[in-house]
Design a protein around this motif. Structure first.
Motif, PDB file in Angstrom:
ATOM      1  N   ASN A   1       0.832  -1.215   0.000  1.00  0.00           N
ATOM      2  CA  ASN A   1       0.000   0.000   0.000  1.00  0.00           C
ATOM      3  C   ASN A   1       0.860   1.256   0.000  1.00  0.00           C
ATOM      4  O   ASN A   1       0.543   2.243  -0.676  1.00  0.00           O
ATOM      5  CB  ASN A   1      -0.925  -0.004   1.210  1.00  0.00           C
ATOM      6  CG  ASN A   1      -2.038  -1.019   1.084  1.00  0.00           C
ATOM      7  OD1 ASN A   1      -2.392  -1.425  -0.015  1.00  0.00           O
ATOM      8  ND2 ASN A   1      -2.602  -1.441   2.208  1.00  0.00           N
TER       9      ASN A   1
ATOM     10  N   GLN B   1       3.936   1.550  -1.205  1.00  0.00           N
ATOM     11  CA  GLN B   1       4.542   1.697  -2.522  1.00  0.00           C
ATOM     12  C   GLN B   1       3.535   2.212  -3.545  1.00  0.00           C
ATOM     13  O   GLN B   1       3.849   3.055  -4.380  1.00  0.00           O
ATOM     14  CB  GLN B   1       5.121   0.352  -2.981  1.00  0.00           C
ATOM     15  CG  GLN B   1       6.311  -0.121  -2.163  1.00  0.00           C
ATOM     16  CD  GLN B   1       7.452   0.877  -2.169  1.00  0.00           C
ATOM     17  OE1 GLN B   1       7.810   1.427  -3.212  1.00  0.00           O
ATOM     18  NE2 GLN B   1       8.015   1.132  -1.001  1.00  0.00           N
ATOM     19  N   LEU B   2       2.307   1.690  -3.471  1.00  0.00           N
ATOM     20  CA  LEU B   2       1.261   2.149  -4.380  1.00  0.00           C
ATOM     21  C   LEU B   2       0.953   3.617  -4.143  1.00  0.00           C
ATOM     22  O   LEU B   2       0.799   4.397  -5.093  1.00  0.00           O
ATOM     23  CB  LEU B   2      -0.001   1.301  -4.189  1.00  0.00           C
ATOM     24  CG  LEU B   2      -1.210   1.673  -5.058  1.00  0.00           C
ATOM     25  CD1 LEU B   2      -0.857   1.532  -6.536  1.00  0.00           C
ATOM     26  CD2 LEU B   2      -2.407   0.806  -4.703  1.00  0.00           C
ATOM     27  N   TYR B   3       0.873   4.014  -2.855  1.00  0.00           N
ATOM     28  CA  TYR B   3       0.606   5.407  -2.512  1.00  0.00           C
ATOM     29  C   TYR B   3       1.692   6.322  -3.082  1.00  0.00           C
ATOM     30  O   TYR B   3       1.400   7.379  -3.661  1.00  0.00           O
ATOM     31  CB  TYR B   3       0.531   5.576  -1.001  1.00  0.00           C
ATOM     32  CG  TYR B   3       0.531   7.007  -0.533  1.00  0.00           C
ATOM     33  CD1 TYR B   3      -0.613   7.797  -0.621  1.00  0.00           C
ATOM     34  CD2 TYR B   3       1.691   7.591  -0.012  1.00  0.00           C
ATOM     35  CE1 TYR B   3      -0.603   9.121  -0.207  1.00  0.00           C
ATOM     36  CE2 TYR B   3       1.712   8.904   0.397  1.00  0.00           C
ATOM     37  CZ  TYR B   3       0.564   9.661   0.302  1.00  0.00           C
ATOM     38  OH  TYR B   3       0.577  10.970   0.709  1.00  0.00           O
TER      39      TYR B   3
ATOM     40  N   LYS C   1       3.682   5.771  -5.637  1.00  0.00           N
ATOM     41  CA  LYS C   1       3.586   5.826  -7.090  1.00  0.00           C
ATOM     42  C   LYS C   1       2.459   6.752  -7.532  1.00  0.00           C
ATOM     43  O   LYS C   1       2.626   7.566  -8.450  1.00  0.00           O
ATOM     44  CB  LYS C   1       3.352   4.422  -7.644  1.00  0.00           C
ATOM     45  CG  LYS C   1       4.574   3.515  -7.579  1.00  0.00           C
ATOM     46  CD  LYS C   1       4.275   2.157  -8.178  1.00  0.00           C
ATOM     47  CE  LYS C   1       5.505   1.251  -8.114  1.00  0.00           C
ATOM     48  NZ  LYS C   1       5.228  -0.100  -8.675  1.00  0.00           N
ATOM     49  N   VAL C   2       1.308   6.622  -6.876  1.00  0.00           N
ATOM     50  CA  VAL C   2       0.170   7.485  -7.215  1.00  0.00           C
ATOM     51  C   VAL C   2       0.493   8.942  -6.917  1.00  0.00           C
ATOM     52  O   VAL C   2       0.175   9.844  -7.708  1.00  0.00           O
ATOM     53  CB  VAL C   2      -1.089   7.037  -6.443  1.00  0.00           C
ATOM     54  CG1 VAL C   2      -2.215   8.054  -6.625  1.00  0.00           C
ATOM     55  CG2 VAL C   2      -1.551   5.662  -6.915  1.00  0.00           C
ATOM     56  N   LYS C   3       1.150   9.180  -5.783  1.00  0.00           N
ATOM     57  CA  LYS C   3       1.515  10.546  -5.406  1.00  0.00           C
ATOM     58  C   LYS C   3       2.451  11.161  -6.435  1.00  0.00           C
ATOM     59  O   LYS C   3       2.293  12.318  -6.833  1.00  0.00           O
ATOM     60  CB  LYS C   3       2.177  10.543  -4.024  1.00  0.00           C
ATOM     61  CG  LYS C   3       2.501  11.920  -3.482  1.00  0.00           C
ATOM     62  CD  LYS C   3       3.089  11.830  -2.083  1.00  0.00           C
ATOM     63  CE  LYS C   3       3.402  13.224  -1.540  1.00  0.00           C
ATOM     64  NZ  LYS C   3       3.989  13.159  -0.179  1.00  0.00           N
ATOM     65  N   GLU C   4       3.439  10.382  -6.896  1.00  0.00           N
ATOM     66  CA  GLU C   4       4.383  10.888  -7.880  1.00  0.00           C
ATOM     67  C   GLU C   4       3.694  11.144  -9.216  1.00  0.00           C
ATOM     68  O   GLU C   4       3.929  12.169  -9.866  1.00  0.00           O
ATOM     69  CB  GLU C   4       5.524   9.898  -8.053  1.00  0.00           C
ATOM     70  CG  GLU C   4       6.517  10.260  -9.160  1.00  0.00           C
ATOM     71  CD  GLU C   4       7.210  11.597  -8.952  1.00  0.00           C
ATOM     72  OE1 GLU C   4       7.766  12.120  -9.931  1.00  0.00           O
ATOM     73  OE2 GLU C   4       7.188  12.121  -7.805  1.00  0.00           O
ATOM     74  N   GLN C   5       2.836  10.222  -9.626  1.00  0.00           N
ATOM     75  CA  GLN C   5       2.118  10.416 -10.883  1.00  0.00           C
ATOM     76  C   GLN C   5       1.206  11.638 -10.813  1.00  0.00           C
ATOM     77  O   GLN C   5       1.104  12.405 -11.771  1.00  0.00           O
ATOM     78  CB  GLN C   5       1.312   9.164 -11.219  1.00  0.00           C
ATOM     79  CG  GLN C   5       2.174   7.972 -11.619  1.00  0.00           C
ATOM     80  CD  GLN C   5       1.371   6.698 -11.787  1.00  0.00           C
ATOM     81  OE1 GLN C   5       0.183   6.656 -11.471  1.00  0.00           O
ATOM     82  NE2 GLN C   5       2.010   5.648 -12.278  1.00  0.00           N
ATOM     83  N   THR C   6       0.555  11.821  -9.652  1.00  0.00           N
ATOM     84  CA  THR C   6      -0.303  12.988  -9.461  1.00  0.00           C
ATOM     85  C   THR C   6       0.510  14.270  -9.519  1.00  0.00           C
ATOM     86  O   THR C   6       0.083  15.273 -10.107  1.00  0.00           O
ATOM     87  CB  THR C   6      -1.044  12.887  -8.113  1.00  0.00           C
ATOM     88  OG1 THR C   6      -1.813  11.688  -8.083  1.00  0.00           O
ATOM     89  CG2 THR C   6      -1.954  14.084  -7.907  1.00  0.00           C
ATOM     90  N   ARG C   7       1.708  14.246  -8.917  1.00  0.00           N
ATOM     91  CA  ARG C   7       2.581  15.424  -8.938  1.00  0.00           C
ATOM     92  C   ARG C   7       2.973  15.782 -10.365  1.00  0.00           C
ATOM     93  O   ARG C   7       2.956  16.955 -10.755  1.00  0.00           O
ATOM     94  CB  ARG C   7       3.834  15.160  -8.100  1.00  0.00           C
ATOM     95  CG  ARG C   7       4.757  16.383  -7.971  1.00  0.00           C
ATOM     96  CD  ARG C   7       6.112  16.006  -7.458  1.00  0.00           C
ATOM     97  NE  ARG C   7       6.836  15.197  -8.414  1.00  0.00           N
ATOM     98  CZ  ARG C   7       7.450  15.690  -9.486  1.00  0.00           C
ATOM     99  NH1 ARG C   7       7.417  16.993  -9.742  1.00  0.00           N
ATOM    100  NH2 ARG C   7       8.094  14.898 -10.319  1.00  0.00           N
TER     101      ARG C   7
END
Length: 354
Positions: A138, A140-142, A144-150
Motif C-alpha cells: 500500500n 509503494q502504491l501510494y 507511485k500514485v503521489k508521484e504520478q499525481t505530482r
C-alpha cells in the motif's frame, strides 16, 4: 568493525512493532516470539501506547490488547485511526476477548485483524508477516500514485502558464506581465494571511486572469488610443470568454481558482467594476488581490497607448483608490511589500529594459 556495522544496519532495517498489553507475561510471550525478526517497542497501558505510536520512527505495525484500564484498546485504535500521521499503521488486536461483536467493532474502528490468546506462534507470525507485506504494498502504491499525481499537476500548471502567456503575447511582446502579476498576487496573498497551499494555487492561477483576451480582435486590443464605447463593450467580453475557456471544474482547485480570478479581477470595491458590479467583500478575496496586482503591473508597464509609470506613482495611485477601486486593507499590505515588489520587477523585467 565492518561486521558490527553490517549487523547494526540490518537490525535497523527490521520492521518496528509496538506491543501493547498491561500484562507482563503476555508481553514476554510476544516479545520472545518476535524479537529475532523485528525491532520491538513495548507499552503497558493505553496512554503510553498512544505516545509511542506517535514517536518517530513510527511503528510499522501495532499488536494491541483490548482489555486495559483507563484507555482500552478500542479507544487507542480509534484515536490512532483518527490522526493523519498514524492512521496508516496496521493494528492487530491480540486478545482473549474475541466475540463476534468485539471483532466487528475492532474492524469498524480500523483494525486489520485479530490474534486470539493464548498465542499460537506460527499463526501469529504468519498474520504479522502478511499484514506487513500488505502495508508495504500500500505504501509503494501510494508513493507511485503521489508521484504520478505530482507530474500530472505540474504538467497542467505549465500548460496553464503557457496558455496565460499566449494570451498576453497579443498585447505584450514577451508575456512577462503574467509572471510579474502572479508573483505580486502571491506576496500579497501571503501577507494577508493566506495559507502556503492556497497562495501557491493563486500564484499558479493568476496568469489565467486575462486568458479571454485571446478572443478579442487585435484592432481593439492593440489600439494605441482610447477605446470608443462600442470597442470598450467588446473589450469587456474578454472576462466571459476567459470564464468559458476555463470551464467549470469543481474537481480542480487550480482551475476553480483560475476561473474565479478571471471572473472577478475587474470588479471594484465600490461596486463600479465589471462584469457583475460586485461590491466590497462580495468580491472574492483572490479577485481583490489580483485586481491590485494586475493594475499595479499595468501602470508600471509600457503599453501601445502609454508610457510606464514609476513605482512611486503607481503605489500612490493604489493608495488614492482605497475603498474605491481597491480593498483598503489589501492596498496597505501591498504598499508594505515595496522591496519585494521591486525585486519581482527586476527578476521579470522586459528584455529591453532589464
Amino acid at each position: 568493525m565492518q561486521s558490527d556495522n553490517t549487523h547494526l544496519q540490518s537490525s535497523q532495517d527490521k520492521p518496528l512493532l509496538l506491543i501493547v498489553d498491561d500484562t507482563a507475561e503476555n508481553i514476554d510471550v510476544l516479545a520472545g516470539l518476535l524479537k529475532e525478526d523485528y525491532r520491538i517497542r513495548i507499552a503497558t497501558n493505553g496512554e503510553l501506547a498512544l505516545k509511542l505510536a506517535r514517536a518517530m520512527p513510527l511503528p510499522d505495525l501495532i499488536l494491541l490488547d483490548i482489555m486495559m484500564p483507563e484507555i482500552d484498546g478500542f479507544e487507542v485504535c480509534r484515536q490512532l485511526k483518527s490522526q493523519s500521521n498514524t492512521q496508516h499503521i496496521p493494528i492487530i488486536f491480540v486478545t482473549a476477548k474475541i466475540s463476534p461483536e468485539d471483532e466487528i467493532k475492532g474492524l469498524q474502528l480500523g483494525a486489520v485483524d485479530y490474534i486470539g490468546k493464548p498465542i499460537v506462534p506460527p499463526i501469529a507470525k504468519q498474520r504479522i508477516e502478511t499484514h506487513l507485506a500488505l502495508s508495504n504494498q500500500n505504501k509503494q502504491l501510494y508513493l507511485k500514485v503521489k508521484e504520478q499525481t505530482r507530474v500530472i499537476k505540474q504538467t497542467n500548471v505549465e500548460l496553464l502558464k503557457r496558455l496565460g502567456r499566449a494570451a498576453e503575447y497579443k498585447d505584450n511582446e514577451t508575456g512577462m506581465h503574467v509572471l510579474r502579476m502572479a508573483n505580486y498576487a502571491y506576496i500579497l496573498a501571503r501577507s494577508c494571511g493566506m495559507s502556503d497551499e492556497h497562495a501557491d494555487i493563486l500564484k499558479e492561477a493568476a496568469p489565467m486572469h486575462d486568458i479571454g483576451k485571446i478572443g478579442i480582435p487585435d484592432g481593439i486590443l492593440l489600439k494605441p488610443g482610447k477605446l470608443d464605447p462600442e470597442e470598450w463593450e467588446v473589450m469587456r467580453t474578454h472576462v466571459q470568454i476567459g470564464v468559458d475557456i476555463l470551464g467549470d471544474s469543481e474537481d480542480s482547485k487550480l482551475m476553480e481558482m483560475a476561473r474565479t480570478v478571471a471572473l472577478t479581477h475587474h470588479e471594484k470595491w465600490d461596486g463600479t467594476g465589471y462584469p457583475n458590479g460586485l461590491e466590497g467583500e462580495y468580491i472574492p478575496l483572490v479577485g481583490r488581490i489580483c485586481a491590485i496586482a494586475d493594475v499595479f503591473d499595468a501602470l508600471t508597464s509600457a503599453r501601445p497607448y502609454k508610457q510606464p509609470w514609476s513605482v512611486e506613482e503607481a503605489l500612490r495611485f493604489l493608495d488614492e483608490q482605497k475603498n474605491k477601486h481597491f480593498d483598503a486593507t489589501l492596498v496597505d499590505l501591498f504598499l508594505r511589500q515595496e522591496p519585494k515588489i521591486r525585486e519581482i520587477m527586476r527578476k521579470y523585467a522586459e528584455p529591453d529594459s532589464a
